[in-house]
Design a protein around this motif. Sequence first.
Motif, PDB file in Angstrom:
ATOM      1  N   ARG A  31       0.703  -1.285   0.120  1.00 40.33           N
ATOM      2  CA  ARG A  31       0.043   0.147  -0.043  1.00 40.33           C
ATOM      3  C   ARG A  31       0.762   1.313  -0.116  1.00 40.33           C
ATOM      4  O   ARG A  31       0.504   2.214  -0.693  1.00 40.33           O
ATOM      5  CB  ARG A  31      -0.928   0.005   1.167  1.00 40.33           C
ATOM      6  CG  ARG A  31      -1.837   1.281   1.393  1.00 40.33           C
ATOM      7  CD  ARG A  31      -2.783   1.476   0.045  1.00 40.33           C
ATOM      8  NE  ARG A  31      -3.143   2.816   0.034  1.00 40.33           N
ATOM      9  CZ  ARG A  31      -3.001   3.769  -0.586  1.00 40.33           C
ATOM     10  NH1 ARG A  31      -1.738   3.758  -1.372  1.00 40.33           N
ATOM     11  NH2 ARG A  31      -3.596   4.952  -0.405  1.00 40.33           N
ATOM     12  N   ALA A  32       1.829   1.293   0.854  1.00 35.91           N
ATOM     13  CA  ALA A  32       2.685   2.475   0.940  1.00 35.91           C
ATOM     14  C   ALA A  32       3.673   2.810  -0.348  1.00 35.91           C
ATOM     15  O   ALA A  32       3.758   3.892  -0.841  1.00 35.91           O
ATOM     16  CB  ALA A  32       3.931   2.223   2.010  1.00 35.91           C
ATOM     17  N   SER A  33       3.929   1.759  -1.080  1.00 29.99           N
ATOM     18  CA  SER A  33       4.625   2.123  -2.549  1.00 29.99           C
ATOM     19  C   SER A  33       3.758   2.050  -3.690  1.00 29.99           C
ATOM     20  O   SER A  33       4.111   2.303  -4.639  1.00 29.99           O
ATOM     21  CB  SER A  33       5.715   0.613  -2.597  1.00 29.99           C
ATOM     22  OG  SER A  33       4.837  -0.423  -2.802  1.00 29.99           O
ATOM     23  N   LEU A  34       2.400   1.899  -3.408  1.00 26.24           N
ATOM     24  CA  LEU A  34       1.423   2.129  -4.557  1.00 26.24           C
ATOM     25  C   LEU A  34       1.051   3.626  -4.891  1.00 26.24           C
ATOM     26  O   LEU A  34       0.904   4.248  -4.093  1.00 26.24           O
ATOM     27  CB  LEU A  34      -0.096   1.468  -4.194  1.00 26.24           C
ATOM     28  CG  LEU A  34      -0.960   1.459  -5.211  1.00 26.24           C
ATOM     29  CD1 LEU A  34      -0.530   0.995  -6.492  1.00 26.24           C
ATOM     30  CD2 LEU A  34      -2.344   0.829  -4.683  1.00 26.24           C
ATOM     31  N   ASP A  35       1.501   4.065  -6.077  1.00 20.58           N
ATOM     32  CA  ASP A  35       1.195   5.281  -6.574  1.00 20.58           C
ATOM     33  C   ASP A  35      -0.008   5.294  -7.208  1.00 20.58           C
ATOM     34  O   ASP A  35      -0.372   4.841  -8.459  1.00 20.58           O
ATOM     35  CB  ASP A  35       2.524   5.915  -7.394  1.00 20.58           C
ATOM     36  CG  ASP A  35       2.045   7.357  -7.899  1.00 20.58           C
ATOM     37  OD1 ASP A  35       0.959   7.899  -7.634  1.00 20.58           O
ATOM     38  OD2 ASP A  35       3.034   7.945  -8.294  1.00 20.58           O
ATOM     39  N   TRP A  51      -2.235   4.999 -12.521  1.00 18.75           N
ATOM     40  CA  TRP A  51      -3.373   4.225 -13.398  1.00 18.75           C
ATOM     41  C   TRP A  51      -4.594   4.163 -12.758  1.00 18.75           C
ATOM     42  O   TRP A  51      -4.675   4.265 -11.559  1.00 18.75           O
ATOM     43  CB  TRP A  51      -2.753   2.699 -13.712  1.00 18.75           C
ATOM     44  CG  TRP A  51      -2.663   1.860 -12.565  1.00 18.75           C
ATOM     45  CD1 TRP A  51      -1.624   1.820 -11.599  1.00 18.75           C
ATOM     46  CD2 TRP A  51      -3.246   0.923 -12.248  1.00 18.75           C
ATOM     47  NE1 TRP A  51      -1.758   1.058 -10.833  1.00 18.75           N
ATOM     48  CE2 TRP A  51      -2.601   0.269 -11.079  1.00 18.75           C
ATOM     49  CE3 TRP A  51      -4.288  -0.099 -12.803  1.00 18.75           C
ATOM     50  CZ2 TRP A  51      -3.109  -0.966 -10.283  1.00 18.75           C
ATOM     51  CZ3 TRP A  51      -4.898  -1.064 -12.355  1.00 18.75           C
ATOM     52  CH2 TRP A  51      -4.157  -1.560 -11.122  1.00 18.75           C
ATOM     53  N   ASP A  52      -5.514   4.065 -13.429  1.00 20.73           N
ATOM     54  CA  ASP A  52      -7.229   4.208 -13.179  1.00 20.73           C
ATOM     55  C   ASP A  52      -7.440   3.165 -12.013  1.00 20.73           C
ATOM     56  O   ASP A  52      -7.945   3.372 -10.938  1.00 20.73           O
ATOM     57  CB  ASP A  52      -7.753   3.885 -14.325  1.00 20.73           C
ATOM     58  CG  ASP A  52      -7.886   5.019 -15.194  1.00 20.73           C
ATOM     59  OD1 ASP A  52      -7.316   6.062 -14.924  1.00 20.73           O
ATOM     60  OD2 ASP A  52      -8.475   4.792 -16.366  1.00 20.73           O
ATOM     61  N   GLY A  53      -6.537   1.910 -12.077  1.00 21.29           N
ATOM     62  CA  GLY A  53      -6.845   0.941 -11.020  1.00 21.29           C
ATOM     63  C   GLY A  53      -6.120   1.166  -9.540  1.00 21.29           C
ATOM     64  O   GLY A  53      -6.337   0.165  -8.641  1.00 21.29           O
ATOM     65  N   GLY A  54      -5.328   1.961  -9.441  1.00 30.42           N
ATOM     66  CA  GLY A  54      -4.600   2.294  -8.321  1.00 30.42           C
ATOM     67  C   GLY A  54      -5.519   2.520  -7.264  1.00 30.42           C
ATOM     68  O   GLY A  54      -5.227   2.010  -5.985  1.00 30.42           O
ATOM     69  N   PRO A  55      -6.531   3.530  -7.224  1.00 27.44           N
ATOM     70  CA  PRO A  55      -7.442   3.668  -5.993  1.00 27.44           C
ATOM     71  C   PRO A  55      -8.100   2.369  -5.422  1.00 27.44           C
ATOM     72  O   PRO A  55      -7.956   2.176  -4.370  1.00 27.44           O
ATOM     73  CB  PRO A  55      -8.170   4.591  -6.389  1.00 27.44           C
ATOM     74  CG  PRO A  55      -7.566   5.555  -7.419  1.00 27.44           C
ATOM     75  CD  PRO A  55      -6.585   4.289  -8.287  1.00 27.44           C
ATOM     76  N   TYR A  62      -6.276  -3.515  -0.792  1.00 30.53           N
ATOM     77  CA  TYR A  62      -5.129  -3.721   0.349  1.00 30.53           C
ATOM     78  C   TYR A  62      -5.386  -3.522   1.737  1.00 30.53           C
ATOM     79  O   TYR A  62      -5.388  -4.041   2.552  1.00 30.53           O
ATOM     80  CB  TYR A  62      -3.809  -2.860  -0.088  1.00 30.53           C
ATOM     81  CG  TYR A  62      -2.936  -3.158  -1.153  1.00 30.53           C
ATOM     82  CD1 TYR A  62      -3.113  -4.571  -1.632  1.00 30.53           C
ATOM     83  CD2 TYR A  62      -2.201  -2.370  -1.783  1.00 30.53           C
ATOM     84  CE1 TYR A  62      -2.317  -5.107  -2.755  1.00 30.53           C
ATOM     85  CE2 TYR A  62      -1.532  -2.739  -2.995  1.00 30.53           C
ATOM     86  CZ  TYR A  62      -1.473  -4.079  -3.245  1.00 30.53           C
ATOM     87  OH  TYR A  62      -0.677  -4.427  -4.530  1.00 30.53           O
ATOM     88  N   SER A  63      -6.381  -2.291   1.939  1.00 29.19           N
ATOM     89  CA  SER A  63      -6.880  -2.010   3.246  1.00 29.19           C
ATOM     90  C   SER A  63      -7.760  -2.819   3.684  1.00 29.19           C
ATOM     91  O   SER A  63      -7.993  -3.209   4.886  1.00 29.19           O
ATOM     92  CB  SER A  63      -7.583  -0.429   3.178  1.00 29.19           C
ATOM     93  OG  SER A  63      -6.597   0.460   2.764  1.00 29.19           O
ATOM     94  N   PHE A  64      -8.648  -3.354   2.867  1.00 31.13           N
ATOM     95  CA  PHE A  64      -9.889  -4.286   3.071  1.00 31.13           C
ATOM     96  C   PHE A  64      -8.951  -5.531   3.517  1.00 31.13           C
ATOM     97  O   PHE A  64      -9.338  -6.135   4.588  1.00 31.13           O
ATOM     98  CB  PHE A  64     -10.734  -4.530   1.815  1.00 31.13           C
ATOM     99  CG  PHE A  64     -11.622  -5.778   2.166  1.00 31.13           C
ATOM    100  CD1 PHE A  64     -12.640  -5.901   2.741  1.00 31.13           C
ATOM    101  CD2 PHE A  64     -11.257  -7.020   1.407  1.00 31.13           C
ATOM    102  CE1 PHE A  64     -13.512  -7.002   2.851  1.00 31.13           C
ATOM    103  CE2 PHE A  64     -11.922  -8.240   1.544  1.00 31.13           C
ATOM    104  CZ  PHE A  64     -13.097  -8.097   2.531  1.00 31.13           C
ATOM    105  N   LEU A  65      -8.209  -6.028   2.928  1.00 29.44           N
ATOM    106  CA  LEU A  65      -7.188  -7.303   3.144  1.00 29.44           C
ATOM    107  C   LEU A  65      -6.530  -7.162   4.534  1.00 29.44           C
ATOM    108  O   LEU A  65      -6.868  -8.001   5.407  1.00 29.44           O
ATOM    109  CB  LEU A  65      -6.120  -7.736   2.107  1.00 29.44           C
ATOM    110  CG  LEU A  65      -6.818  -8.149   0.923  1.00 29.44           C
ATOM    111  CD1 LEU A  65      -5.634  -7.987  -0.214  1.00 29.44           C
ATOM    112  CD2 LEU A  65      -7.386  -9.544   0.989  1.00 29.44           C
ATOM    113  N   LEU A  66      -5.990  -6.064   4.988  1.00 24.49           N
ATOM    114  CA  LEU A  66      -5.426  -5.775   5.991  1.00 24.49           C
ATOM    115  C   LEU A  66      -6.492  -5.724   7.148  1.00 24.49           C
ATOM    116  O   LEU A  66      -6.219  -6.499   8.242  1.00 24.49           O
ATOM    117  CB  LEU A  66      -4.802  -4.424   6.009  1.00 24.49           C
ATOM    118  CG  LEU A  66      -3.905  -4.018   7.157  1.00 24.49           C
ATOM    119  CD1 LEU A  66      -2.871  -5.060   7.421  1.00 24.49           C
ATOM    120  CD2 LEU A  66      -3.308  -2.541   7.267  1.00 24.49           C
TER     121      LEU A  66
END
Length: 130
Positions: free
Chosen positions: A68-72, A76-80, A86-90
Amino acid sequence: MTTPSNPALRERYLRDAVATASPAKLLVMLYDRLVLDLARGEQALRDGDNTEARAQLQHAQDILMELRASLDTTLWDGGPGLAQLYSFLLTELIQANVRKEPDRVASCKTLVEPLRDAWREAATAAATPA
């Protein structure tokens, strides 16, 4: 390729593999380890080994936080959407760990495996000369 069986050699091999890996390969390595942690955590919960389950699931959480921290999310449109996943999985892993729910861990693994496979395909395609 096999890894050495001597613990010191194995550690050096892994350290060298990480140090020389491309960013795409590093991402695949993180996903591979995430899936392994989830499988081990799920099995530990099923076996009643709460100490091992906690260790595996906390490591999986660390990987998710790094991903999550390394994701910009602007690239790309799928980023958010990936950030939300990632937040859900966490959150799911924290709950699975607290409530000792192996099926919840298995559900997370089911979500992660196709992502890992997709990243592996992308990394292989990027590494293949045109």
